[in-house]
Design an enzyme around this catalytic site. Structure first.
Site, PDB file in Angstrom:
ATOM      1  N   CYS A   1      53.589  88.370  40.583  1.00  0.00           N
ATOM      2  CA  CYS A   1      52.633  87.275  40.723  1.00  0.00           C
ATOM      3  C   CYS A   1      52.563  86.374  39.495  1.00  0.00           C
ATOM      4  CB  CYS A   1      51.243  87.828  41.035  1.00  0.00           C
ATOM      5  SG  CYS A   1      51.131  88.629  42.654  1.00  0.00           S
TER       6      CYS A   1
ATOM      7  N   CYS B   1      39.515  88.830  49.999  1.00  0.00           N
ATOM      8  CA  CYS B   1      40.949  88.757  49.729  1.00  0.00           C
ATOM      9  C   CYS B   1      41.421  87.309  49.600  1.00  0.00           C
ATOM     10  CB  CYS B   1      41.734  89.433  50.849  1.00  0.00           C
ATOM     11  SG  CYS B   1      41.187  91.120  51.240  1.00  0.00           S
ATOM     12  N   SER B   2      42.409  87.080  48.746  1.00  0.00           N
ATOM     13  CA  SER B   2      42.964  85.735  48.582  1.00  0.00           C
ATOM     14  C   SER B   2      43.841  85.372  49.773  1.00  0.00           C
ATOM     15  CB  SER B   2      43.781  85.643  47.292  1.00  0.00           C
ATOM     16  OG  SER B   2      44.884  86.531  47.336  1.00  0.00           O
TER      17      SER B   2
ATOM     18  N   LYS C   1      41.508  82.819  45.592  1.00  0.00           N
ATOM     19  CA  LYS C   1      40.633  83.103  46.730  1.00  0.00           C
ATOM     20  C   LYS C   1      40.560  81.936  47.707  1.00  0.00           C
ATOM     21  CE  LYS C   1      37.836  85.483  49.095  1.00  0.00           C
ATOM     22  NZ  LYS C   1      38.285  84.629  50.192  1.00  0.00           N
TER      23      LYS C   1
ATOM     24  N   HIS D   1      47.621  81.639  47.417  1.00  0.00           N
ATOM     25  CA  HIS D   1      48.458  82.330  46.436  1.00  0.00           C
ATOM     26  C   HIS D   1      49.927  82.404  46.868  1.00  0.00           C
ATOM     27  CE1 HIS D   1      49.852  84.931  43.383  1.00  0.00           C
ATOM     28  NE2 HIS D   1      49.613  86.095  43.974  1.00  0.00           N
TER      29      HIS D   1
END
Length: 396
Positions: free
Chosen positions: A85, A208-209, A334, A338
Site C-alpha cells: 500500500c 472499511c475503506s 475511507k 484506495h
C-alpha cells in the site's frame, strides 16, 4: 535508524490526480495520461522536460512499459516499484532521491491502480510461499484485531470504542463529501456506521475503506530550480520507510494496540525534518485509514496523541476539519478510496492543494507543514512510510 535525510534539497513543482472510484470506462493508460498531463500542466512543463519516470503499482502493470506506452515517451527510463500500500510513496521516494543525488534534473513520480477490473471487492493477489509463520487472514480480519487490543490496553469500554470508530468514519466521509475527486461523497451518520453489516470482528462495512481505481503524479526538481516552474512549490522535508521483519506477530508480548514500524518510521521522519512537537508543528496529516481502528492507533504511533488518549482526542474533535490537527481533510482512504499504487501520491496531492490555497470548501487557514503516512501489509507484518512536506524552505 541512521538516515541523513535531504530536507529542502528537492521540491515538487507540479501534481495531478484523477477522480478515484469505480472507473469502468477508464483504462490504466487513461488514468496515467490524465494524472501526468495535469501534473505537467500545473508546472508549465512538457513531457520532453522529464528525464526519468517512476511508476508505483501493485497489480496494474508489471514493468516500466505500463507507463511508457501510456505516455508514448521515447528513450526515457521508467522504474516500476511495488511496496504494497506504500507503492505510490515508494515511487515518489525513488524520484526524489534520484534528483537529490544529481542523477537527473527533472523526474516524474506516478502511481496507478485499477482494482475494480478484478471483479472482486478487495485486494486480489497470491502471496508467495513463506516459512509458514505468516497468518492467512483477510485485510479486514487482520485490522479488526486493533480495536479489542486497544480496548484491553487502555481499559476502554466497547461502547466508547464503537463511538470513537464511528466518529472517525463520520469525520472522513464529511471531508470527502466536499471533495470532487473522492470516491464516496455522501455524508454518513454515526448510527449508520455502527449498524452497518459486519465484515470482521467489530468492523462493519462503513469501517472499511473503498476499493477504487485512480492515478496520481508529481513532478520533482532540485529546490534551487523550483521557482522556474511555479510560484508555489512544495518542499520535501523528510521521507522515511521502515519494513518490519514479519515476526512480531509471533511475539506473545506484542500488542495490536500499536504498530512498531510506524513509531520507528515517524521518529526518523521527524528527525530529518527537525520536528519536535508533531501535534503542534504539523498543519495537516493524511494517514492510512484503511479501517477506522487503524486511524485511531496511528494517532498515537505518529505522536499526535499521548498513549491511551487517542480515543479521547478523536471524540473531542482534535482531528476534525476544524480541530487542532486536521486528519484526512480530503476524505482519506475511507472516503477518497484506495487504489493501492496511487494512494501515497494522492495524499501528497492534498498537501499540494492546501499549500496553494486550491482545496475549495475544505481549505485550511494558512497550512505550513503536511504529513503523509502509508501502512502496507497488516499489523505484525508490514511496511510503513512517513513523508513530510512544507510550503516554504526552512530558511525562508
Amino acid at each position: 535508524m541512521n538516515s541523513h535525510g535531504i530536507s529542502d534539497k528537492v521540491a515538487i513543482v507540479g501534481m495531478g490526480c484523477t477522480r478515484f472510484g469505480e472507473l469502468w470506462d477508464r483504462s490504466t493508460s487513461d488514468l496515467l495520461v490524465e494524472a501526468a498531463t495535469d501534473c505537467l500542466k500545473s508546472a508549465n512543463a512538457s513531457l520532453g522536460d522529464v528525464d526519468a519516470f517512476w511508476l508505483g503499482t501493485m497489480d496494474s502493470g508489471y514493468s516500466g512499459l505500463t507507463l511508457s506506452t501510456a505516455l508514448k515517451s521515447r528513450g526515457k527510463p521508467v522504474t516500476r516499484v511495488e511496496n504494497m500500500c506504500a507503492s505510490g510513496s515508494e515511487s515518489l521516494r525513488g524520484a526524489v532521491y534520484a534528483v537529490a543525488s544529481g542523477a537527473y534534473d527533472v523526474v516524474m513520480a506516478t502511481g496507478v491502480e485499477k482494482l475494480k477490473d478484478s471483479g472482486f471487492s478487495g485486494l486480489v493477489r497470491n502471496d508467495p510461499p513463506d516459512d509458514g509463520t505468516s497468518v492467512e487472514t483477510t485485510a479486514p480480519a487482520a485490522f479488526s484485531y486493533l480495536a479489542p487490543a486497544y480496548e484491553q490496553a487502555y481499559d476502554v469500554d466497547p461502547t466508547m470504542m464503537r463511538k470513537t470508530l464511528s466518529h472517525i468514519a463520520v469525520k472522513n466521509h464529511a471531508n470527502g463529501a466536499l471533495n470532487p475527486r473522492a470516491q464516496f461523497r455522501t455524508p454518513v451518520t454515526a448510527e449508520a456506521v455502527s449498524r452497518s453489516p459486519l465484515v470482521a470482528g467489530s468492523l462493519g462495512v462503513l469501517d472499511c475503506s473503498g476499493v477504487a481505481d485512480g492515478a496520481a503524479a508529481a513532478l520533482v526538481v532540485r529546490a534551487e530550480d523550483a521557482y522556474k516552474y511555479t510560484d508555489t512549490p512544495m518542499f520535501v522535508k523528510a521521507l522515511s520507510v521502515v519494513a518490519g521483519n514479519g515476526y512480531s506477530i509471533l511475539d506473545d508480548d506484542a500488542s495490536f494496540a500499536s504498530v512498531p514500524e510506524v513509531i520507528t518510521c515517524a521518529a526518523d521522519a521527524y528527525r530529518q525534518a527537525g520536528i519536535t512537537d508533531p501535534r503542534r508543528e504539523i498543519s495537516l496529516a493524511e494517514v492510512h485509514d484503511c479501517f477506522t481502528p487503524t486511524e485511531l492507533v496511528l494517532m498515537e504511533d505518529l505522536g499526535f496523541s499521548e498513549r491511551g488518549h487517542g480515543w479521547l482526542d478523536v471524540l473531542d474533535g482534535v482531528f476534525d476539519a476544524d480541530g487542532a490537527l486536521p486528519v484526512n481533510i480530503d476524505g482519506g482512504l475511507k472516503s477518497f478510496g484506495h487504489p493501492i499504487g496511487a494512494t501515497g501520491l494522492r495524499m501528497m496531492f492534498e498537501c499540494w492543494l492546501q499549500f496553494r490555497g486550491e482545496a475549495g470548501p475544505r481549505q485550511l487557514k494558512d497550512p505550513k507543514i503536511g504529513l503523509t503516512h502509508n501502512l502496507g501489509g497488516r499489523p505484525g507484518r508490514c511496511v510503513s512510510f512517513v513523508g513530510i512536506v512544507g510550503k516554504e524552505p526552512s530558511d525562508h
